[in-house]
Write a protein that holds these residues in place. Structure first.
Motif, PDB file in Angstrom:
ATOM      1  N   ARG A  51       0.808  -1.224   0.000  1.00 21.57           N
ATOM      2  CA  ARG A  51       0.000   0.000   0.000  1.00 21.57           C
ATOM      3  C   ARG A  51       0.842   1.276   0.000  1.00 21.57           C
ATOM      4  O   ARG A  51       0.315   2.360   0.162  1.00 21.57           O
ATOM      5  CB  ARG A  51      -0.909   0.012   1.228  1.00 21.57           C
ATOM      6  N   ARG A  90       0.220   4.906  -1.337  1.00 19.07           N
ATOM      7  CA  ARG A  90      -0.242   5.002  -2.724  1.00 19.07           C
ATOM      8  C   ARG A  90      -1.470   5.921  -2.737  1.00 19.07           C
ATOM      9  O   ARG A  90      -2.359   5.773  -1.899  1.00 19.07           O
ATOM     10  CB  ARG A  90      -0.621   3.632  -3.258  1.00 19.07           C
ATOM     11  N   PRO A  91      -1.518   6.878  -3.662  1.00 17.03           N
ATOM     12  CA  PRO A  91      -2.627   7.850  -3.659  1.00 17.03           C
ATOM     13  C   PRO A  91      -4.008   7.212  -3.711  1.00 17.03           C
ATOM     14  O   PRO A  91      -4.920   7.656  -3.013  1.00 17.03           O
ATOM     15  CB  PRO A  91      -2.372   8.692  -4.910  1.00 17.03           C
ATOM     16  N   GLU A  92      -4.170   6.161  -4.494  1.00 15.70           N
ATOM     17  CA  GLU A  92      -5.493   5.557  -4.638  1.00 15.70           C
ATOM     18  C   GLU A  92      -5.973   4.845  -3.377  1.00 15.70           C
ATOM     19  O   GLU A  92      -7.160   4.584  -3.218  1.00 15.70           O
ATOM     20  CB  GLU A  92      -5.513   4.588  -5.837  1.00 15.70           C
ATOM     21  N   GLY A  93      -5.062   4.545  -2.456  1.00 14.47           N
ATOM     22  CA  GLY A  93      -5.453   3.865  -1.227  1.00 14.47           C
ATOM     23  C   GLY A  93      -5.241   4.696   0.020  1.00 14.47           C
ATOM     24  O   GLY A  93      -5.348   4.191   1.134  1.00 14.47           O
ATOM     25  N   TYR A  94      -4.956   5.992  -0.170  1.00 11.37           N
ATOM     26  CA  TYR A  94      -4.623   6.843   0.969  1.00 11.37           C
ATOM     27  C   TYR A  94      -5.735   6.892   2.016  1.00 11.37           C
ATOM     28  O   TYR A  94      -5.494   6.679   3.203  1.00 11.37           O
ATOM     29  CB  TYR A  94      -4.281   8.258   0.500  1.00 11.37           C
ATOM     30  N   GLU A  96      -8.230   4.921   2.640  1.00  7.26           N
ATOM     31  CA  GLU A  96      -8.433   3.622   3.290  1.00  7.26           C
ATOM     32  C   GLU A  96      -7.300   3.326   4.280  1.00  7.26           C
ATOM     33  O   GLU A  96      -7.538   2.830   5.384  1.00  7.26           O
ATOM     34  CB  GLU A  96      -8.510   2.518   2.235  1.00  7.26           C
TER      35      GLU A  96
END
Length: 162
Positions: A51, A90-94, A96
């Motif tokens: 992540r 990772r930006p897309e999982g920040y 979460e």
């Protein structure tokens, strides 16, 4: 602009509307981890593996480290230092990941029962540059107990305590 406190809804005054908010720094900051979230420790694999974009050594100035029941607490102290890792999500999982770390640390904004408080602090990289990052510091009540009867980890490095 970031608001670091909570405001209650009190209605309108002179054309301004005051609303109830709890706002934190909205920027996706990296995280500074210093205990069980460090590489090789159990919570790293649980929450961080896969992540992150980057993980690099870092130092958190003006803090000291205390041993807790299986995990450490960082406490503010002028002149001290805690060693750990600066983790960039990772930006897309920040969002979460931020929520997962808050759950792990049992952190709820504004809750007086928190063991940790998530705060933005400057972390020093190995090249000497500083970067703003989220860090979980001991909450005020925990800090008071640790300073009175806690076990300080000399050198501020959780991994070197063994």
């Amino acid at each position: 602009m970031s608001i670091a406190s909570s405001w209650r809804c009190v209605g309108r005054r002179r054309g301004y509307r005051i609303v109830s908010v709890t706002a934190e720094d909205p920027r996706p900051l990296p995280f500074f981890v210093y205990g069980t979230l460090r590489p090789g420790e159990p919570n790293h694999d649980l929450l961080l593996r896969g992540r992150t974009l980057a993980e690099e050594p870092g130092r958190l100035p003006d803090t000291e480290l205390y041993d807790g029941p299986g995990y450490p607490y960082a406490v503010e102290r002028s002149g001290g230092e805690v060693r750990g890792e600066l983790v960039t999500a990772r930006p897309e999982g920040y969002a979460e990941l931020l929520a997962g770390l808050d759950r792990l640390e049992e952190y709820v904004p504004g809750d007086p029962r928190n063991l940790y408080e998530r705060v933005a602090r400057d972390v020093v990289r190995t090249d000497g540059s500083a970067v703003r990052a989220w860090v979980y510091l001991a909450a005020p009540g925990v800090t008071a107990r640790l300073r009175t009867a806690g076990t300080r980890i000399e050198g501020g490095d959780w991994l070197a305590r063994r």
